[in-house]
Enzyme design. Sequence first.
Site, PDB file in Angstrom:
ATOM      1  N   LYS A   1       0.825  -1.203   0.000  1.00 52.98           N
ATOM      2  CA  LYS A   1       0.000   0.000   0.000  1.00 52.98           C
ATOM      3  C   LYS A   1       0.865   1.262   0.000  1.00 52.98           C
ATOM      4  O   LYS A   1       0.660   2.197  -0.791  1.00 52.98           O
ATOM      5  CB  LYS A   1      -0.936  -0.023   1.216  1.00 52.98           C
TER       6      LYS A   1
ATOM      7  N   GLY B   1       1.124  19.499 -12.714  1.00 50.36           N
ATOM      8  CA  GLY B   1       0.206  20.393 -12.010  1.00 50.36           C
ATOM      9  C   GLY B   1       0.932  21.182 -10.956  1.00 50.36           C
ATOM     10  O   GLY B   1       2.171  21.311 -10.995  1.00 50.36           O
TER      11      GLY B   1
ATOM     12  N   CYS C   1      -3.944  11.472   1.345  1.00 41.51           N
ATOM     13  CA  CYS C   1      -3.171  10.218   1.362  1.00 41.51           C
ATOM     14  C   CYS C   1      -1.693  10.394   1.016  1.00 41.51           C
ATOM     15  O   CYS C   1      -0.827  10.008   1.803  1.00 41.51           O
ATOM     16  CB  CYS C   1      -3.802   9.215   0.402  1.00 41.51           C
TER      17      CYS C   1
ATOM     18  N   GLY D   1      -1.222  16.417  -3.659  1.00 43.29           N
ATOM     19  CA  GLY D   1      -1.686  16.633  -2.286  1.00 43.29           C
ATOM     20  C   GLY D   1      -2.781  15.647  -1.955  1.00 43.29           C
ATOM     21  O   GLY D   1      -2.821  14.546  -2.498  1.00 43.29           O
TER      22      GLY D   1
HETATM   23  C1  UGA Z   1      -4.631   8.202  -3.865  1.00 42.12           C
HETATM   24  C2  UGA Z   1      -4.314   6.980  -4.732  1.00 42.12           C
HETATM   25  O1  UGA Z   1      -4.400   7.339  -6.122  1.00 42.12           O
HETATM   26  C3  UGA Z   1      -5.288   5.833  -4.442  1.00 42.12           C
HETATM   27  O2  UGA Z   1      -4.930   4.686  -5.206  1.00 42.12           O
HETATM   28  C4  UGA Z   1      -5.222   5.508  -2.943  1.00 42.12           C
HETATM   29  O3  UGA Z   1      -6.126   4.479  -2.596  1.00 42.12           O
HETATM   30  C5  UGA Z   1      -5.574   6.757  -2.147  1.00 42.12           C
HETATM   31  O4  UGA Z   1      -4.617   7.796  -2.476  1.00 42.12           O
HETATM   32  C6  UGA Z   1      -5.489   6.398  -0.678  1.00 42.12           C
HETATM   33  O5  UGA Z   1      -4.405   6.033  -0.218  1.00 42.12           O
HETATM   34  O6  UGA Z   1      -6.539   6.353  -0.011  1.00 42.12           O
HETATM   35  P1  UGA Z   1      -6.424  10.187  -3.973  1.00 42.12           P
HETATM   36  O7  UGA Z   1      -5.814  10.716  -2.698  1.00 42.12           O
HETATM   37  O8  UGA Z   1      -7.903  10.136  -4.095  1.00 42.12           O
HETATM   38  O9  UGA Z   1      -5.925   8.674  -4.245  1.00 42.12           O
HETATM   39  O10 UGA Z   1      -5.858  11.125  -5.109  1.00 42.12           O
HETATM   40  P2  UGA Z   1      -5.223  10.931  -6.564  1.00 42.12           P
HETATM   41  O11 UGA Z   1      -6.269  10.869  -7.590  1.00 42.12           O
HETATM   42  O12 UGA Z   1      -4.221   9.851  -6.551  1.00 42.12           O
HETATM   43  O13 UGA Z   1      -4.463  12.338  -6.700  1.00 42.12           O
HETATM   44  C7  UGA Z   1      -3.430  12.703  -5.767  1.00 42.12           C
HETATM   45  C8  UGA Z   1      -2.817  14.042  -6.149  1.00 42.12           C
HETATM   46  O14 UGA Z   1      -2.091  13.930  -7.378  1.00 42.12           O
HETATM   47  C9  UGA Z   1      -3.840  15.157  -6.360  1.00 42.12           C
HETATM   48  O15 UGA Z   1      -3.353  16.344  -5.786  1.00 42.12           O
HETATM   49  C10 UGA Z   1      -3.936  15.256  -7.879  1.00 42.12           C
HETATM   50  O16 UGA Z   1      -4.342  16.518  -8.359  1.00 42.12           O
HETATM   51  C11 UGA Z   1      -2.504  14.939  -8.274  1.00 42.12           C
HETATM   52  N1  UGA Z   1      -2.368  14.460  -9.677  1.00 42.12           N
HETATM   53  C12 UGA Z   1      -2.879  13.239 -10.014  1.00 42.12           C
HETATM   54  C13 UGA Z   1      -1.691  15.227 -10.613  1.00 42.12           C
HETATM   55  O17 UGA Z   1      -1.196  16.336 -10.308  1.00 42.12           O
HETATM   56  N2  UGA Z   1      -1.544  14.742 -11.893  1.00 42.12           N
HETATM   57  C14 UGA Z   1      -2.039  13.534 -12.250  1.00 42.12           C
HETATM   58  O18 UGA Z   1      -1.838  13.141 -13.452  1.00 42.12           O
HETATM   59  C15 UGA Z   1      -2.722  12.764 -11.298  1.00 42.12           C
END
Ligand code: UGA
Length: 425
Positions: A200, A249, A256, A253
Amino acid sequence: MTLIAVVGTGYVGLSTGVGLAELGHEVTCVDIDANKISILNSGRTPIAEAGMDDALGRNLASKNISFSVDVQGSVRTADFVFLCLPTPQADDGSADMSFIFSVCESISSSLKKNAVLVNKSTVPVGSASLVKALLQRDDISVVSNPEFLRQGTALHDFLNPSRVVIGSDDQYAAEKVAELYSKVNAPILKMNAASAEALKYAANSFLATKLTFVNAIADICELVGADIFDVVEGLGLDSRIGSQFLNPGPGWGGSCFPKDTRALVKIAEENGYDFALLRGVIQTNDEHYERVAQRIIDSCDGVVDNKTLAVWGLTFKAHTDDLRDSPSIAILTILNNHGMSVKAYDPSAKGPYASIPWVEVCTSPIEACRDADVLAVLTEWPEFSVVEPTDVAEVLLGKHVIDGRNVLDREKWISAGFTYRGVGR
Ligand code: UGA
């Protein structure tokens, strides 16, 4: 019918509870927050999650799901108890296990004979053994079943996972947990509990590393006259790299990545490994917030204490209502410390989300721009891309647009007279 208790109704607990109900199990979700439980019992969802309202209504009607504040009563008849509790960051960067430990202590004597305790929370390696010892119940098996749900699409991800991970040293218990997912079309990986717990942290830290890498490449693209769109397209077509999670980006943040990357650094340190790579990723991400803030300051000729920023997007990513560890808030905080005023619009920033005292929350993108000096886009909400730049030009005092998510049509904004600055091009 299998009886399941889910302890904790945050976005992981609620998605797990509703997801298990969708799979045909009878689920009771428990939380100490009586207000949240009464909202859920009335069929409303306290968090923004796609598809959750419909699925909740359906399963309440079929009585596959119920909600309660009575944790002992709920676990007494449950064959499986899922722990979906927060593990916030402690002062030293480690995961704070106090919620897990106190719930385990309080339910130990109430657990049904031979029940299986399934941990979904993100916990340090070795936690399954600690929990097992804490329970002081030989008949109870502990299984690690980490989640990989993304906020905003958590229910969909629960029902359509890329893999189901089941970590236990007790093969019989692992098999029983695997059966709960028999209707799910995904590989089921069985391993020991320590491997599941490590996996994880490895997954979230790898994704954070990938994003920091792409953000650094974007910065370099700007310096050398390359275009990150072309670079990312070419990178993504290499199946060893993959095309997902390559959007540059303002930095990553959310609830998680920041805590999990720091916790993994701490786990490594406690076991004698200096995870310099991951420390660098965290530091580079923090510096990235500073660089985005500096870009906004530069657009105001270096002085912002009498200036107003219009910002589009407060949540940590689009399609959530979550401001926890949002890059947008981190960047706005830096600017506010320099004396800049902030007017913001976010489609989901309502109620408590609108209560950052120094942010004036506006009701539309155009209202946020009225009499502001510069515009910055910090969350990738699709609705921002359809705002007409000519409408913005009528209300914004200045001509600078900082598109921190590359969601605006660069040529259109330049044609409307703006100085457009995106990411990595
Ligand atoms: C993340 C993981 O993706 C999940 O697999 C995991 O289960 C979850 O944490 C957790 O541990 O509970 P999440 O926190 O919902 O999910 O967010 P993400 O969609 O992963 O995005 C995280 C950050 O990365 C955000 O700030 C988002 O804007 C940024 N991001 C994501 C980017 O800047 N570019 C991208 O291409 C993708």
